[in-house]
Design an enzyme around this catalytic site. Structure first.
Site, PDB file in Angstrom:
ATOM      1  N   GLU A  52      -1.751   4.131  14.202  1.00 21.92           N
ATOM      2  CA  GLU A  52      -0.495   4.007  13.449  1.00 21.92           C
ATOM      3  C   GLU A  52      -0.321   5.146  12.450  1.00 21.92           C
ATOM      4  O   GLU A  52      -1.235   5.913  12.181  1.00 21.92           O
ATOM      5  CB  GLU A  52      -0.461   2.672  12.682  1.00 21.92           C
ATOM      6  CG  GLU A  52       0.335   1.564  13.381  1.00 21.92           C
ATOM      7  CD  GLU A  52       1.837   1.759  13.297  1.00 21.92           C
ATOM      8  OE1 GLU A  52       2.279   2.789  12.738  1.00 21.92           O
ATOM      9  OE2 GLU A  52       2.574   0.894  13.783  1.00 21.92           O
TER      10      GLU A  52
ATOM     11  N   ARG B 136      -0.719  -8.517   4.822  1.00 22.93           N
ATOM     12  CA  ARG B 136      -1.341  -7.215   4.592  1.00 22.93           C
ATOM     13  C   ARG B 136      -0.239  -6.169   4.496  1.00 22.93           C
ATOM     14  O   ARG B 136       0.887  -6.378   4.962  1.00 22.93           O
ATOM     15  CB  ARG B 136      -2.328  -6.849   5.705  1.00 22.93           C
ATOM     16  CG  ARG B 136      -1.685  -6.570   7.067  1.00 22.93           C
ATOM     17  CD  ARG B 136      -2.692  -5.938   8.000  1.00 22.93           C
ATOM     18  NE  ARG B 136      -2.215  -5.740   9.360  1.00 22.93           N
ATOM     19  CZ  ARG B 136      -1.491  -4.720   9.773  1.00 22.93           C
ATOM     20  NH1 ARG B 136      -1.092  -3.803   8.915  1.00 22.93           N
ATOM     21  NH2 ARG B 136      -1.130  -4.610  11.042  1.00 22.93           N
TER      22      ARG B 136
ATOM     23  N   ASN C 292       1.677  -2.822   5.591  1.00 23.82           N
ATOM     24  CA  ASN C 292       1.918  -2.170   6.879  1.00 23.82           C
ATOM     25  C   ASN C 292       2.686  -0.873   6.640  1.00 23.82           C
ATOM     26  O   ASN C 292       2.270  -0.057   5.835  1.00 23.82           O
ATOM     27  CB  ASN C 292       2.647  -3.107   7.840  1.00 23.82           C
ATOM     28  CG  ASN C 292       2.422  -2.744   9.293  1.00 23.82           C
ATOM     29  OD1 ASN C 292       1.291  -2.494   9.709  1.00 23.82           O
ATOM     30  ND2 ASN C 292       3.479  -2.719  10.089  1.00 23.82           N
TER      31      ASN C 292
ATOM     32  N   ASN D  29       8.218  -2.381   9.444  1.00 25.82           N
ATOM     33  CA  ASN D  29       8.018  -1.181  10.256  1.00 25.82           C
ATOM     34  C   ASN D  29       9.224  -0.257  10.107  1.00 25.82           C
ATOM     35  O   ASN D  29      10.239  -0.604   9.497  1.00 25.82           O
ATOM     36  CB  ASN D  29       7.811  -1.527  11.732  1.00 25.82           C
ATOM     37  CG  ASN D  29       6.349  -1.542  12.114  1.00 25.82           C
ATOM     38  OD1 ASN D  29       5.603  -0.609  11.774  1.00 25.82           O
ATOM     39  ND2 ASN D  29       5.909  -2.583  12.810  1.00 25.82           N
TER      40      ASN D  29
ATOM     41  N   ASP E 203       9.174  -0.425  16.628  1.00 27.47           N
ATOM     42  CA  ASP E 203       8.005  -0.308  15.754  1.00 27.47           C
ATOM     43  C   ASP E 203       8.223   0.861  14.784  1.00 27.47           C
ATOM     44  O   ASP E 203       9.251   0.946  14.135  1.00 27.47           O
ATOM     45  CB  ASP E 203       6.752  -0.134  16.624  1.00 27.47           C
ATOM     46  CG  ASP E 203       5.467  -0.517  15.916  1.00 27.47           C
ATOM     47  OD1 ASP E 203       5.338  -0.252  14.706  1.00 27.47           O
ATOM     48  OD2 ASP E 203       4.552  -1.051  16.569  1.00 27.47           O
TER      49      ASP E 203
END
Length: 312
Positions: A23, A106, A108, A154, A204
């Protein structure tokens, strides 16, 4: 308008890795390296296209959610729900700030704006509850909650003119656009930019090019696509992997599109016929990107180029 399709043979492997969940690729114009992470593997990685060298550093915690470049040359790393500052290889990262606490979340995806502020979101570790939120983090460690009801943050990206912020919730299958006030660091006029709620497709990570095109990776979709600013897709690039995750432009001319990928959620049979899963991919010459903005810590200003950022 019919979208252009780029032949799959133009997609190359830059690093033959085995990322569980690659990522957040970022091109650093100082080191001339591509930096990215493996979220589940808790790896912070670099690739030097001039030499082919690949380096990975491992970190503690459950997840390494994302990263940002900083004005002083360090890296800001999202470890679980806190931000840490990595100054150099081999040195444990120092604590910067806690973004959120409490829920089973969490950190991202995130991105730095042209004033050196980090816009970063949280996500639900169970991938279905709207526990997450988008936050704005300033260089003095101040954290401001912008909005909630997010499942998986995202696709945080800014238009080249700094007047639009894009935001995707992968598990709500939508991308939104907001009016962005650069001087005051606020957003408004939320509107739907792309909607896949009917098909369940998963937009994404994202980045923009110099012409304002928004490039988006489709997790579980085996492709990336470019949106014009009006929301129409004009380019689709099929990939040799099921799970592309994020992308950025790199190289000295910012004309190489790097794409991170994931092995996560693929069974052994699928992995056997998809050897590029987990690799860092490269596509040359499809467009030109923009330099990444750098996070301004405690008033440090990046004056290394004409793209200098000011502390808000």
């Amino acid at each position: 308008m019919t979208a252009n399709s780029i032949p799959a043979h133009r997609v190359e492997t830059a690093v033959a890795g085995a990322d569980i969940l690659g990522e957040t690729p970022l091109w650093c114009d100082r080191s001339r390296k591509l930096w990215w992470i493996d979220i589940d593997g808790r790896l912070h990685q670099s690739f030097d296209p001039a030499t082919g060298a690949h380096h990975a550093s491992s970190y503690d915690g459950q997840f390494l959610g994302s990263q940002a470049l900083t004005a002083d040359g360090s890296h800001l790393l999202a470890q679980d729900l806190r931000l840490s500052r990595r100054s150099s290889d081999g040195v444990p990262p120092g604590h910067f700030c806690e973004v959120e606490n409490g829920p089973d979340n969490r950190l991202n995806d995130g991105r730095v704006d042209a004033r050196g502020r980090l816009w970063i979101g949280t996500m639900d570790n169970q991938l279905h509850r709207p526990n997450g939120a988008l936050y704005r983090v300033t260089g003095d460690g101040q954290v401001t909650r912008i909005f909630g009801d997010v499942i998986v943050t995202n696709g945080v990206a800014f238009a080249p003119d700094n007047r639009t912020l894009y935001f995707t919730d992968t598990r709500q299958y939508r991308t939104w656009a907001f009016d962005f006030d650069l001087d005051h660091g606020v957003i408004g006029n939320r509107r739907l930019f792309a909607d896949y709620s009917a098909s369940g497709e998963r937009p994404d990570g994202a980045c923009v090019d110099v012409d304002g095109g928004l490039w988006t990776a489709f997790f579980s979709g085996g492709r990336i696509a470019r949106y014009r600013p009006d929301g129409q897709i004009d380019t689709v690039i099929p990939l040799p992997v099921t799970n592309p995750t994020c992308l950025c432009f790199g190289g000295d001319d910012l004309k190489t599109l790097y794409v991170t990928t994931a092995r996560k959620f693929l069974d052994p049979q699928r992995l056997s016929i998809e050897p590029e899963a987990g690799h860092l991919l490269a596509i040359h010459g499809v467009a030109q990107g923009l330099p990444e903005h750098r996070f301004s810590i405690s008033g440090i200003v990046d004056r290394s180029s004409t793209h200098a950022r000011m502390r808000s």
